[in-house]
Design an enzyme around this catalytic site. Structure first.
Site, PDB file in Angstrom:
ATOM      1  N   GLU A  83     -45.287 -47.008  -9.449  1.00 56.58           N
ATOM      2  CA  GLU A  83     -44.268 -47.892 -10.012  1.00 56.58           C
ATOM      3  C   GLU A  83     -43.219 -48.252  -8.959  1.00 56.58           C
ATOM      4  O   GLU A  83     -42.631 -49.335  -9.006  1.00 56.58           O
ATOM      5  CB  GLU A  83     -43.616 -47.210 -11.227  1.00 56.58           C
ATOM      6  CG  GLU A  83     -42.791 -48.120 -12.098  1.00 56.58           C
ATOM      7  CD  GLU A  83     -43.609 -49.108 -12.926  1.00 56.58           C
ATOM      8  OE1 GLU A  83     -44.867 -49.031 -12.915  1.00 56.58           O
ATOM      9  OE2 GLU A  83     -42.993 -49.968 -13.569  1.00 56.58           O
ATOM     10  N   HIS A 117     -48.718 -52.910  -7.432  1.00 61.06           N
ATOM     11  CA  HIS A 117     -49.692 -51.852  -7.747  1.00 61.06           C
ATOM     12  C   HIS A 117     -50.992 -52.053  -6.961  1.00 61.06           C
ATOM     13  O   HIS A 117     -51.549 -51.119  -6.386  1.00 61.06           O
ATOM     14  CB  HIS A 117     -50.030 -51.871  -9.242  1.00 61.06           C
ATOM     15  CG  HIS A 117     -48.956 -51.326 -10.136  1.00 61.06           C
ATOM     16  ND1 HIS A 117     -48.481 -50.040 -10.034  1.00 61.06           N
ATOM     17  CD2 HIS A 117     -48.276 -51.888 -11.172  1.00 61.06           C
ATOM     18  CE1 HIS A 117     -47.554 -49.825 -10.967  1.00 61.06           C
ATOM     19  NE2 HIS A 117     -47.409 -50.937 -11.663  1.00 61.06           N
ATOM     20  N   HIS A 161     -45.344 -57.944  -9.745  1.00 61.83           N
ATOM     21  CA  HIS A 161     -45.367 -56.529 -10.145  1.00 61.83           C
ATOM     22  C   HIS A 161     -46.784 -55.950  -9.993  1.00 61.83           C
ATOM     23  O   HIS A 161     -46.974 -54.900  -9.369  1.00 61.83           O
ATOM     24  CB  HIS A 161     -44.889 -56.424 -11.600  1.00 61.83           C
ATOM     25  CG  HIS A 161     -44.814 -55.021 -12.116  1.00 61.83           C
ATOM     26  ND1 HIS A 161     -43.649 -54.295 -12.152  1.00 61.83           N
ATOM     27  CD2 HIS A 161     -45.766 -54.199 -12.620  1.00 61.83           C
ATOM     28  CE1 HIS A 161     -43.890 -53.091 -12.647  1.00 61.83           C
ATOM     29  NE2 HIS A 161     -45.166 -53.011 -12.955  1.00 61.83           N
ATOM     30  N   GLU A 162     -47.771 -56.642 -10.528  1.00 66.88           N
ATOM     31  CA  GLU A 162     -49.150 -56.126 -10.450  1.00 66.88           C
ATOM     32  C   GLU A 162     -49.667 -56.148  -9.012  1.00 66.88           C
ATOM     33  O   GLU A 162     -50.458 -55.279  -8.621  1.00 66.88           O
ATOM     34  CB  GLU A 162     -50.080 -56.908 -11.383  1.00 66.88           C
ATOM     35  CG  GLU A 162     -49.714 -56.842 -12.862  1.00 66.88           C
ATOM     36  CD  GLU A 162     -49.459 -55.426 -13.377  1.00 66.88           C
ATOM     37  OE1 GLU A 162     -50.077 -54.471 -12.861  1.00 66.88           O
ATOM     38  OE2 GLU A 162     -48.620 -55.269 -14.292  1.00 66.88           O
TER      39      GLU A 162
END
Lengths: 492, 492
Positions: free
Chosen positions: A287, A261, A257-258
Site C-alpha cells: 500500500e 501495486h 494506485h493500481e
C-alpha cells in the site's frame, strides 16, 4: 544429489507457480468469465485451494526445514527459508477442519453481508458475523501459540507488527488528523470538475499515465472490472480499472494506485521469479507503493501542472480556471461516510476506527451485538457528524464478512510508510518537482524500484522501509506532509 | 461412511475441475496473456501438469478401483468407473521418466519444427523428429501391454478403434475420393468472393451465426486468436476466431466449426458437470459435431440461401450473381497443398496420407529419413500434382513435432460420423431444408443435442454414433453425400 535446501526451493517454486495460476483464476472471474460459469468456477477455485493447502502442509517441507544446514546459505537463501518456514508453520497450525469451516462460512457470509447492506439492516448480518468472528478467534488462537490473538492475525498481512505498536502509532496519528479534518472542513470547499468526460479519452489518458508511472504493458494488461485491482507477480501483472463518466479523477487515480501495486510486483528482481521472495513483502509495504504513486506523486502540485495540459488535450475545457484549481479539485476534502471515497486527510481516520473495533472484537472487549453502536459513536467523535444508515457505517466494507481481521491497519501503515519514503525521496531527488511538472516520473519510480521494489520479500516490512529511507519509520513525515499540503490548500 | 465409489468420484471431480483450470490457462495464453510472460507461464503450466499427473497416478485411485463393488452401480456410474479406470491405467503404464522426457523433447521440437518450416528445410527438423518418434514408440510400447503399438496410441484420441479398422475404412474411402477430386478439378472453377469485407461487420455476422447455431454466450465468449479453437467444458466453453479481410468465409466457417465443438461441451447433461462423463467422448465424435455444423448444415444450399441475405445486409454487394453463386463459392474445390485450407472433397485425402505415414513410422516400416520422399510420392499419387516445397508438404502440420501420433485419423473419423449423423438427421427431420433456408437451425441442433451431445462420455465413440443413428457407422453416407453434392455443383 540434491540438498534439503534444493528440495525446499524446488517445492516452493512449484507452489509459487500454482499460486499464480489460482490468482489468475480470480482475475479471470472479475474480468472475462461468462456470467453463467459461477457454480463451476467455485468448484475450480476450491480444487485449486485444496492443491495449495496440501502443498503448504506437505510434511516433506517440515522434514527439509529440519534437515537444513544453514551455515552455507546466502542472506537471500536464508530469507527464502524464513518465508517458507513461516508459511509452513502458519498452514500447519490451523486444523484442516477449521480452515474448511472458515471457507464455508465466509463464502456464505459475503452474500448475507451484501443483502444486509442493500437492505440497510445490520441485524440481518449480525448472527453470521458473530459466527465468522468466533471462527476467526479460534483460528487466531491456533496461530498465536499462546501469544496475543490479534497479533497472530496481523502476521498474515504485516509480519512483525503488533497490536500494541499499532495502538501507539495510531494514537499519535489520531488527534492531529482529527484536528486537521476539523480545520479543513471549516473552510470553503474546493472547486470541483463538472461535466461528462468521454470514456475513450479517459481510457487513453489513463493508459498514458500508467506508462508514465512505469507500468510495463509487455508484462501486464488493463481491463475493465467492477472494482480496480492488481493481480499477479513477475512477468504477468494485470490491473483493472473502471470509468465514471462525470469524474475522470476516479479512473485516473485508481489506475495510478493500481500501477503502484503492479510496478512493485513487476520490479522485483527477476532472480526471485516464482520464489517466496518474488512478491511484495506485505500488505502495508504494498500500500505504501500504491499510495505514494497515487498521492504524494500523482496528487502533487507539480504533477497536476503536467496533468492540466494532458486533461485539456483529452477533454477540452475543464470548467476550471487554471492549474491551481485543478490541483485543488484533485485534493478536495469533503464530508462523507465511505472509506473508499475518502481523501488523504480523512482516509486514515476510517482505518483507525476499524482497527480499534476489530481488535476489541477479537479480544472480546466488545461483541458483534455492540458493534453498530460502537461504530456510530466513534464515527461521530472522529468525523464530527453522525452515521445516517448502516450502509454508510458498519456495513460498508466487505472485509469482515470474508474473515479479514488484521487487514485494515495495513492501509494506514502503507500511508505512514509512503510518508517516510516520500521524505527520503525528496532528499535524494531535490529537483523532483521539476521532473513531475514535465510528466517525468522516472527519478521517483527509479528510486523506489532501486531502494525498495526490487528487493521483494528479502527484508521484513519495517526493515524494508528502513533500508530504503535510512531510518526507522515514524508517522511524522506523513503528518507533516498532510498538514503542510492541506494547510496551504485550505489557507489554514 | 463413504464407499470406494464415492471416494473415486470425489477425487475425479476435483481432477476434472483442475483440468478445466489447466485448459483455461491455455486459453489465456492464446488470447490475453502479456507477451512478456512466456517463461513464467511455462513454469505455471508445468506445475499444473505435475499436479494433474500426481492425481492421475494417485495409488488411492487404484485401491478404490480394486475395492469397488459394481453390483449396485447404475449404467452411468459404471461408465464413470470405466473412464476413470482407463485414465488410471494409461497414466500408470508410462514411467514418469519417459513422460518427462517426452514433455521436454516435444517442447523443444515444436520450436525447431517452426524454424525448419520457415526455412523450408526438412533436414533441419528430421533428427529432432526422429527423437520424438523414438520416444513415442517407447511410450506406445508401454501403453500397448504387448499389443499393437499404434492401436495403443489411438486409444488416447479414439478409444475402441484399431489401426486395422482404420485401414479398412480408409481403404474404401480413398479410391472414390481420388476419383471425385479428379472429376471435379477437371471442371471449370467455382465463382469466388472478391473485395475487402469490413472486420466489424464480419464480427457481428459471425456472432449472429454462432447464436443461430445454438452457442450459449452466457456460458461462453468469443475472442480473437491466431488459430480458431474451442476450450473448456460445462459452464465455461470459450471459442476463438480470426478475421481475413478478403475472405469472410474464413471467419464465418471457422466460427461455425468451433461452435460445433463448443455446443457439444455446453450441451452435455448438467448432471455430468465436472465428472469424466462431462465432456465430449472422443476427438472423432467431437469432430463429427464441428463438421456437421460447418459442412452438412453450414455449407448446405438451403442455409446459403439464408446467408445470402445476411451477407448482403452485412457487406452490401457481394460481387456474385445470386444465391446459387454464393453456394458454389462456399463450396469451391481448388488445387492446394495445405490440409487446413482444404475443401470437403480433398480434406480426407490429406488425412489418409498422414495416417498411413504415421502408422508406418510407428511400426518401423519407414523411418524419419524416408518420410519426406514417402510424403511427396503419396501426395502426387492422390492429388495429381507434386509438392513444391516442404512447408507445403511434410512440414506443414505441427502435430508430429508435439508428439501427436494417432490423432490425425480422428479428423476423417469425424467426417465419416458426420455423414452418418447427417443421413439420420435428414430422415428424422424431412423438412430440414425449409428450416435451414429460414436460418432456423434448431431442428438440427436440437436433434444432435438430444441424440448425441447430452450423453457426453456415456458410451464409447462408435456406440455414441450408433445410438444416435440407429446403425453402426460406415463411410457410405459421407461418400454418397459428397458425390451427390459435388456432382451437382460441378455438373458431373
Amino acid at each position: 544429489m540434491t540438498t534439503p535446501f534444493d528440495d525446499l526451493m524446488a517445492h516452493a517454486r512449484e507452489t509459487a507457480a500454482l499460486e499464480q495460476v489460482a490468482g489468475r483464476l480470480g482475475w479471470d472471474q472479475e474480468t472475462v468469465m461468462p456470467r453463467g460459469a459461477a457454480a463451476q468456477r467455485s468448484e475450480e477455485m476450491a480444487a485449486m485451494e485444496g492443491v495449495l493447502h496440501a502443498r503448504r502442509t506437505d510434511p516433506r517441507v517440515g522434514d527439509w526445514l529440519a534437515a537444513l544446514e544453514t551455515d552455507t546459505l546466502t542472506a537471500e537463501d536464508l530469507a527464502q527459508v524464513r518465508l517458507i518456514r513461516r508459511a509452513f508453520d502458519r498452514a500447519t497450525r490451523v486444523p484442516a477442519r477449521l480452515s474448511a469451516e472458515i471457507a464455508r462460512v465466509t463464502s456464505r457470509a459475503q452474500g448475507i453481508w451484501a443483502e444486509a447492506r442493500a437492505a440497510d439492516d445490520f441485524d440481518a448480518f449480525a448472527p453470521t458475523l458473530a459466527e465468522v468472528v468466533s471462527l476467526k478467534r479460534e483460528e487466531g488462537a491456533a496461530l498465536s501459540n499462546g501469544g496475543d490473538v490479534y497479533d497472530a492475525m496481523l502476521q498474515d498481512y504485516e509480519p512483525g507488527i503488533t497490536g500494541n505498536e499499532l495502538d501507539a502509532l495510531f494514537g499519535r496519528l489520531r488527534p492531529r488528523l482529527v484536528a486537521l479534518r476539523e480545520a479543513v472542513l471549516a473552510r470553503p470547499p474546493a472547486p470541483a470538475l463538472t461535466g461528462v468526460f468521454d470514456e475513450a479519452a479517459q481510457m487513453r489518458l489513463s493508459r498514458k499515465v500508467a506508462g508514465v508511472f512505469g507500468y510495463d504493458m509487455k508484462r501486464g494488461r488493463v481491463d475493465k472490472a467492477v472494482h480496480p485491482f492488481s493481480s499477479g507477480s513477475g512477468q504477468d501483472v494485470r490491473i483493472t480499472t473502471r470509468t465514471a463518466p462525470t469524474d475522470p479523477f476516479n479512473r485516473l487515480y485508481s489506475t495510478i494506485h493500481e500501477v503502484g501495486h503492479a510496478a512493485y510486483e513487476q520490479n522485483v528482481d527477476p532472480r526471485y521469479l516464482l520464489t517466496p521472495l518474488g512478491s511484495g513483502v506485505s500488505m502495508g509495504v504494498h500500500e505504501s507503493q500504491s499510495r505514494i504513486y497515487e498521492n504524494q506523486l500523482g496528487r502533487s502540485r507539480a504533477f497536476l501542472g503536467w496533468l492540466w495540459s494532458e486533461m485539456r488535450d483529452a477533454f477540452g475545457d475543464l470548467g476550471l480556471a487554471d492549474e491551481d484549481s485543478l490541483y485543488a479539485a484533485a485534493n478536495g476534502v469533503h464530508r462523507g461516510y465511505i472509506r473508499t471515497e475518502a481523501d488523504e486527510v480523512q482516509y486514515n481516520l476510517h482505518i483507525l476506527l476499524r482497527t480499534d473495533l476489530e481488535r476489541a472484537l477479537i479480544s472480546r472487549e466488545i461483541e458483534v451485538s455492540d458493534l453498530e453502536e460502537a461504530w456510530n459513536r466513534r464515527f461521530e467523535a472522529d468525523f464530527g457528524y453522525a452515521v445516517d444508515r448502516p450502509s454508510n457505517g458498519v456495513l460498508q466494507d466487505v472485509h469482515w464478512s470474508v474473515g479479514l481481521f488484521g487487514y485494515f491497519p495495513t492501509y494506514t501503515l502503507g500511508n505512514v510508510y509512503a510518508g517516510c519514503l516520500h521524505g527520503a525521496l525528496r532528499k535524494a531527488v531535490p529537483d523532483l518537482d521539476a521532473h513531475l511538472a514535465a510528466g517525468d516520473l522516472a527519478p521517483a519510480t527509479d528510486w523506489l524500484r532501486d531502494k525498495l521494489q526490487r528487493h521483494g520479500g528479502l527484508r521484513e516490512p519495517l526493515d524494508t522501509i528502513a533500508a530504503a529511507t535510512g531510518e526507522a519509520p515514524t508517522e511524522e513525515p506523513l503528518l507533516a506532509y498532510l498538514e503542510t499540503k492541506f494547510g496551504a490548500l485550505y489557507g489554514l
